[in-house]
Design a protein around this motif. Structure first.
Motif, mmCIF file in Angstrom:
data_model
loop_
_atom_site.group_PDB
_atom_site.id
_atom_site.type_symbol
_atom_site.label_atom_id
_atom_site.label_comp_id
_atom_site.label_asym_id
_atom_site.label_seq_id
_atom_site.Cartn_x
_atom_site.Cartn_y
_atom_site.Cartn_z
ATOM 1 N N SER A 41 0.818 -1.214 0.000
ATOM 2 C CA SER A 41 0.000 0.000 0.000
ATOM 3 C C SER A 41 0.850 1.262 0.000
ATOM 4 C CB SER A 41 -0.862 0.065 1.278
ATOM 5 O OG SER A 41 -1.637 -1.086 1.418
ATOM 6 N N LEU A 42 0.305 2.300 -0.573
ATOM 7 C CA LEU A 42 0.804 3.660 -0.335
ATOM 8 C C LEU A 42 -0.053 4.222 0.792
ATOM 9 C CD1 LEU A 42 2.121 6.451 -0.909
ATOM 10 C CD2 LEU A 42 0.425 6.756 -2.747
ATOM 11 N N ARG A 43 0.588 4.508 1.925
ATOM 12 C CA ARG A 43 -0.153 5.079 3.069
ATOM 13 C C ARG A 43 0.152 6.554 3.144
ATOM 14 N NH1 ARG A 43 -1.877 1.372 6.752
ATOM 15 N NH2 ARG A 43 -2.052 2.932 8.395
ATOM 16 N N THR A 44 -0.882 7.374 3.267
ATOM 17 C CA THR A 44 -0.671 8.819 3.362
ATOM 18 C C THR A 44 -1.383 9.351 4.590
ATOM 19 O OG1 THR A 44 -0.667 8.888 0.938
ATOM 20 C CG2 THR A 44 -0.865 10.995 2.085
ATOM 21 N N LYS A 45 -0.640 10.154 5.366
ATOM 22 C CA LYS A 45 -1.259 10.799 6.542
ATOM 23 C C LYS A 45 -1.694 12.213 6.160
ATOM 24 C CE LYS A 45 1.516 8.555 10.158
ATOM 25 N NZ LYS A 45 0.694 7.381 10.218
ATOM 26 N N TRP A 46 -2.843 12.603 6.637
ATOM 27 C CA TRP A 46 -3.418 13.906 6.331
ATOM 28 C C TRP A 46 -3.937 14.552 7.614
ATOM 29 C CZ3 TRP A 46 -3.857 14.709 0.895
ATOM 30 C CH2 TRP A 46 -3.805 13.547 0.101
ATOM 31 N N THR A 47 -4.142 15.859 7.561
ATOM 32 C CA THR A 47 -5.030 16.471 8.553
ATOM 33 C C THR A 47 -6.142 17.185 7.793
ATOM 34 O OG1 THR A 47 -3.761 18.509 8.668
ATOM 35 C CG2 THR A 47 -3.286 16.825 10.342
ATOM 36 N N VAL A 48 -7.318 17.133 8.412
ATOM 37 C CA VAL A 48 -8.516 17.705 7.805
ATOM 38 C C VAL A 48 -9.091 18.682 8.821
ATOM 39 C CG1 VAL A 48 -10.841 17.144 7.024
ATOM 40 C CG2 VAL A 48 -8.948 15.592 6.506
ATOM 41 N N THR A 49 -9.307 19.928 8.399
ATOM 42 C CA THR A 49 -9.823 20.931 9.340
ATOM 43 C C THR A 49 -11.080 21.580 8.768
ATOM 44 O OG1 THR A 49 -7.499 21.412 9.799
ATOM 45 C CG2 THR A 49 -9.136 22.872 10.816
ATOM 46 N N ALA A 50 -12.144 21.533 9.558
ATOM 47 C CA ALA A 50 -13.382 22.216 9.160
ATOM 48 C C ALA A 50 -13.329 23.639 9.712
ATOM 49 C CB ALA A 50 -14.585 21.471 9.729
ATOM 50 N N PRO A 51 -13.838 24.623 8.958
ATOM 51 C CA PRO A 51 -13.818 26.014 9.439
ATOM 52 C C PRO A 51 -14.544 26.145 10.778
ATOM 53 C CG PRO A 51 -14.747 25.873 7.206
ATOM 54 C CD PRO A 51 -14.512 24.475 7.667
ATOM 55 N N SER A 52 -14.122 27.127 11.576
ATOM 56 C CA SER A 52 -14.790 27.273 12.875
ATOM 57 C C SER A 52 -16.255 27.635 12.640
ATOM 58 C CB SER A 52 -14.067 28.309 13.735
ATOM 59 O OG SER A 52 -14.512 29.585 13.391
ATOM 60 N N GLY A 53 -17.101 27.144 13.500
ATOM 61 C CA GLY A 53 -18.533 27.399 13.350
ATOM 62 C C GLY A 53 -19.242 26.430 12.422
ATOM 63 N N THR A 54 -18.517 25.453 11.838
ATOM 64 C CA THR A 54 -19.195 24.481 10.955
ATOM 65 C C THR A 54 -20.239 23.710 11.766
ATOM 66 O OG1 THR A 54 -17.142 24.209 9.729
ATOM 67 C CG2 THR A 54 -18.839 22.542 9.354
ATOM 68 N N PRO A 55 -21.489 23.697 11.327
ATOM 69 C CA PRO A 55 -22.511 22.959 12.086
ATOM 70 C C PRO A 55 -22.230 21.451 12.089
ATOM 71 C CG PRO A 55 -23.495 24.330 10.347
ATOM 72 C CD PRO A 55 -22.014 24.374 10.147
ATOM 73 N N THR A 56 -22.701 20.760 13.116
ATOM 74 C CA THR A 56 -22.533 19.304 13.156
ATOM 75 C C THR A 56 -23.276 18.687 11.968
ATOM 76 O OG1 THR A 56 -24.476 19.044 14.533
ATOM 77 C CG2 THR A 56 -22.372 19.209 15.681
ATOM 78 N N GLY A 57 -22.801 17.514 11.579
ATOM 79 C CA GLY A 57 -23.429 16.832 10.439
ATOM 80 C C GLY A 57 -22.391 16.100 9.620
ATOM 81 N N SER A 58 -22.847 15.551 8.491
ATOM 82 C CA SER A 58 -21.959 14.784 7.606
ATOM 83 C C SER A 58 -21.536 15.636 6.432
ATOM 84 C CB SER A 58 -22.708 13.582 7.032
ATOM 85 O OG SER A 58 -22.815 12.608 7.995
ATOM 86 N N TYR A 59 -20.268 15.538 6.065
ATOM 87 C CA TYR A 59 -19.731 16.334 4.954
ATOM 88 C C TYR A 59 -18.998 15.403 3.994
ATOM 89 C CZ TYR A 59 -21.051 20.332 7.757
ATOM 90 O OH TYR A 59 -21.786 21.250 8.462
ATOM 91 N N ASP A 60 -19.097 15.720 2.709
ATOM 92 C CA ASP A 60 -18.526 14.838 1.679
ATOM 93 C C ASP A 60 -17.074 15.164 1.373
ATOM 94 O OD1 ASP A 60 -20.917 13.497 1.342
ATOM 95 O OD2 ASP A 60 -21.665 14.946 -0.130
ATOM 96 N N LEU A 61 -16.238 14.129 1.351
ATOM 97 C CA LEU A 61 -14.853 14.247 0.898
ATOM 98 C C LEU A 61 -14.629 13.201 -0.197
ATOM 99 C CD1 LEU A 61 -14.799 14.923 4.176
ATOM 100 C CD2 LEU A 61 -12.370 15.087 3.721
ATOM 101 N N THR A 62 -13.582 13.398 -0.975
ATOM 102 C CA THR A 62 -13.269 12.410 -2.012
ATOM 103 C C THR A 62 -11.779 12.115 -2.029
ATOM 104 O OG1 THR A 62 -15.061 13.300 -3.356
ATOM 105 C CG2 THR A 62 -13.518 11.847 -4.455
ATOM 106 N N LEU A 63 -11.466 10.837 -1.956
ATOM 107 C CA LEU A 63 -10.086 10.383 -2.127
ATOM 108 C C LEU A 63 -9.972 9.891 -3.565
ATOM 109 C CD1 LEU A 63 -7.347 9.593 -0.795
ATOM 110 C CD2 LEU A 63 -8.369 7.336 -0.385
ATOM 111 N N LYS A 64 -8.926 10.379 -4.252
ATOM 112 C CA LYS A 64 -8.738 9.960 -5.655
ATOM 113 C C LYS A 64 -7.364 9.353 -5.811
ATOM 114 C CE LYS A 64 -11.540 12.457 -8.915
ATOM 115 N NZ LYS A 64 -11.956 13.835 -8.888
ATOM 116 N N ALA A 65 -7.275 8.273 -6.526
ATOM 117 C CA ALA A 65 -5.971 7.682 -6.819
ATOM 118 C C ALA A 65 -5.820 7.575 -8.318
ATOM 119 C CB ALA A 65 -5.861 6.297 -6.203
ATOM 120 N N SER A 66 -4.596 7.805 -8.756
ATOM 121 C CA SER A 66 -4.311 7.659 -10.172
ATOM 122 C C SER A 66 -3.050 6.812 -10.281
ATOM 123 C CB SER A 66 -4.138 9.068 -10.736
ATOM 124 O OG SER A 66 -3.353 9.037 -11.880
ATOM 125 N N TYR A 67 -3.007 5.877 -11.234
ATOM 126 C CA TYR A 67 -1.821 5.026 -11.386
ATOM 127 C C TYR A 67 -1.742 4.519 -12.809
ATOM 128 C CZ TYR A 67 -5.270 1.217 -10.695
ATOM 129 O OH TYR A 67 -6.364 0.383 -10.788
#
Ligand code: GLA
Length: 674
Positions: free
Chosen positions: A480-506
């Motif tokens: 595997s290629l393992r990648t560490k990230w940090t993800v920060t939501a802007p202050s005041g973001t209401p609780t709930g689910s938010y969409d992200l996308t991981l893309k790989a190209s090879y």
């Protein structure tokens, strides 16, 4: 569980009461079935019909009995079958459900089509449908009246005359329902109609609709071509899931000419997401279920057509071997279902029942494929082929299904290697605080994924930072290629689910460049309050519920939010708690700072003697408390769970193993201590 306004529950009780009444007077009345003088002895159907599961349309799920169910709708659907390529994709039957007739028979005892809905009669509709190269289906009930409260005539006692009338009109398919059956034995009622249809000499597919009440899978293979296995589907996730779970174990009973019928499709009716509809369509296909479109195609979206017209998925359903897929594993809502195909390949569904992304994994060997150096893995929603060394795995979005067809294939290596995109866990984010996330890109192929790179994108305004390499020159089989990230939501973001996308190209050694993506959600959460709080008052992360929404501090009212009653267990009323309906799952963010959950649990008194459920409390991936099956007759049961160190606590209610009917479950006085 509740159904459309004229509830089945009520009807069933009426039927039951009638049956009991008949029993008391047994011997006095002969069953109200017009049997021919010489009743034929159960001939095997084997009439060459429905060798693959029937495909077509039925109006019921979209119109019920409303006025828009009429000649112009039905003929409009036939036109769309032809014009939009659905006929070419295999859809054939255009079926009328309840409410096509007038409430009374004519003086000769004949059925009369409703002249407002069908001004030219049924024969004219059949002729129209036939002129398009399609077939027409009709509906009646193996009772004195059909299911609709208006009381349209049923076929009981009129089997031979009604069957002949259908044949004279040019009907090709009969759905025969179960309402108002007068307690007459089901086998007798359905056998009589089978014989009556046969006596017409016209090939007519016979669809038994007795809702699985008399286990038709055990006796109906030589009676009908398909039989409903459950109560009615409705257009929501919980209903679809419950039916799926009841139909899956019946796989051994299905085969060419005799199919399990988990009811018609809801795809496109608006009560589920497209991801959920893709799961519905995938699972019906892997179960070799009839594919009867239940949405009004005249107003369907492009996404609905894309689902219904997916020829690779349809081919799974229509495979001539006629096997219904079987469950390979189902732990934690991570379902692997495999279907043996005529060409020796296996179709494999990785189906995620749960409300968050999950890794679901199996192997070529586990789904019954022979040993091979490499396999071709065809993704039936992406329409792309890969090679795999044997692993079949994916991170599957909440309520999603990855559907693949896998074969031992000497030419597998001409395809690029399959890669699996993964997450260490679905991210939990507090606004303005960087949350760590690790992603993986794993080579499942026999060949090497070359020049691999990944990107991660979040919603507008979110900061996404890579903390380790996002590229690799080569990723070999199983690595595997393992990648560490940090993800920060802007202050005041209401609780709930938010969409992200991981893309790989090879790049594949065969030269092709491949891109793949994994959509997933991050939950924005707030830290739980310290001290002891009532769970009915705290914000939750997510809920899933078998009927209507989860209620705060009342029982489950079944449809709209706020329609519950005071929580009542064994006559004791509780001011606080959660009112749910099996199957249910309520998730709370506890951020490793809580210790204990307590509650008094049970089946709410509002359902009388009905309802059986089991309660479970989960601390992350571990079940830390469970009650076993509870019935309405039992008093409230106290539960306490140690949730120390958990990020997320889940309150789960299952159906106790017998379907979700009447499963109103209360987490009375539920409290969380942090
Ligand atoms: C029953 C059947 C449904 C539908 C309605 C019509 O509920 O199970 O599929 O045909 O009757 O009234």
């Amino acid at each position: 569980m509740t159904r459309h306004p004229h509830t089945r529950t009520t009807r069933r009780r009426v039927v039951g009461a009638l049956a009991a009444g008949l029993l008391c007077t047994a011997g006095l009345a002969a069953p109200a079935v017009a049997a021919p003088a010489q009743a034929p002895v159960s001939p095997a159907l084997a009439d060459g019909q429905a060798l693959t599961p029937p495909m077509g349309f039925n109006n019921w799920n979209s119109t019920n009995c409303r006025a828009e169910f009429n000649e112009s709708m039905v003929e409009g659907i036939a036109d769309i079958f032809v014009n939009k390529g659905l006929k070419a994709a295999g859809y054939q039957y255009v079926n009328l459900d309840d409410c096509w007739a007038l409430p009374s028979r004519d003086a000769d005892g004949k059925l009369v089509p409703d002249p407002v809905r069908f001004p030219h009669g049924i024969k004219a509709v059949a002729d129209y449908v036939h002129s398009k190269g399609l077939k027409l289906g009709i509906y009646t009930s193996a009772g004195t009246k059909t299911c609709n409260d208006a009381g349209f005539p049923g076929g009981l006692g009129h089997e031979y005359s009604d069957a002949q009338q259908f044949a004279d009109w040019g009907v090709d398919y009969l759905k025969y329902d179960n309402c108002n059956n007068q307690g007459v034995d089901a086998k007798l009622r359905y056998n009589t109609m089978r014989d009556a249809l046969k006596a017409t000499g016209r090939p007519i597919v016979f669809s038994i609709c007795e809702w699985g009440e008399n286990k038709p899978w055990e006796w109906a293979a030589d009676v009908g071509h398909l039989w409903r296995t459950t109560g009615d589907i409705s257009d929501n996730w919980g209903s679809m899931l419950s039916i799926l779970k009841q139909n899956l174990p019946l796989a051994p009973y299905a085969g060419p000419g005799h199919w399990n019928d988990p009811d018609m499709l809801e795809v496109g009716n608006g009560g589920m997401t497209d991801t959920e509809y893709r799961s519905h369509f995938s699972m019906w296909s892997i179960m070799a279920a009839p594919l009867l479109i239940g949405s009004d195609l005249r107003t369907a979206t492009a996404a609905t057509f894309d689902i219904l017209d997916n020829k690779e998925v349809i081919a799974v359903d229509q495979d001539p071997l006629g096997k219904q897929g079987t469950v390979v594993s189902s732990e934690g809502g991570r379902w692997v279902v495999a279907k043996e195909m005529k060409d020796g390949s296996r179709t494999v569904a990785l189906f995620n029942e749960s409300g968050s992304a999950q890794r679901i994994a199996t192997t070529a060997a586990a789904v019954g494929l022979p040993n091979a150096h490499a396999y071709t893995l065809r993704d039936l929603w992406q329409h792309k082929s890969y090679n795999t060394a044997g692993a079949i795995s994916a991170t599957v979005p909440a309520h999603g299904t990855v559907l693949v067809r896998v074969s031992a294939d000497r030419h597998a290596l001409k395809n690029p290697p399959a890669v699996e995109l993964g997450l260490d866990s679905a991210p939990l984010v507090q606004a303005a605080t960087p949350a760590p996330l690790t992603t993986t890109v794993t080579d499942l192929g026999r060949t090497t994924a070359e020049r691999v790179s990944v990107t991660l994108t979040g919603p507008a305004g979110w900061k996404v930072r890579a903390k380790s390499s996002t590229t690799a020159k080569a990723v070999r089989t199983g690595k595997s290629l393992r990648t560490k990230w940090t993800v920060t939501a802007p202050s005041g973001t209401p609780t709930g689910s938010y969409d992200l996308t991981l893309k790989a190209s090879y790049r594949s050694p065969t030269g092709a460049r491949v891109t793949n993506s994994l959509p997933f959600t991050a939950s924005v959460v707030v830290a739980p309050p310290s001290g002891t709080s009532y769970l009915g008052d705290l914000p939750w992360m997510s809920t899933a519920n078998g009927y209507g929404p989860v209620e705060r501090n009342t029982s489950n009212g079944e449809s709209a939010a706020g329609d519950g009653h005071p929580i009542t267990l064994g006559g004791v009323v509780y001011a606080r708690g959660l009112g749910v309906h099996a199957e249910s799952d309520v998730e709370y963010y506890t951020g490793k700072s809580c210790e204990k959950v307590t509650a008094d649990v049970g089946v709410d008194d509002e359902k009388g003697a009905n309802g059986t459920v089991a309660f479970e409390i989960w601390a992350d991936g571990t079940k830390v408390a469970s009650t076993g099956v509870l019935t309405n007759a039992m008093p409230a049961q106290p539960v306490t769970a140690d949730v120390t160190g958990a990020q997320v606590v889940r309150l789960v209610v299952t159906d106790g193993g017998d379907g979700i009917d009447s499963d109103h479950a209360d987490w009375a006085d539920a409290q969380l201590t942090c």
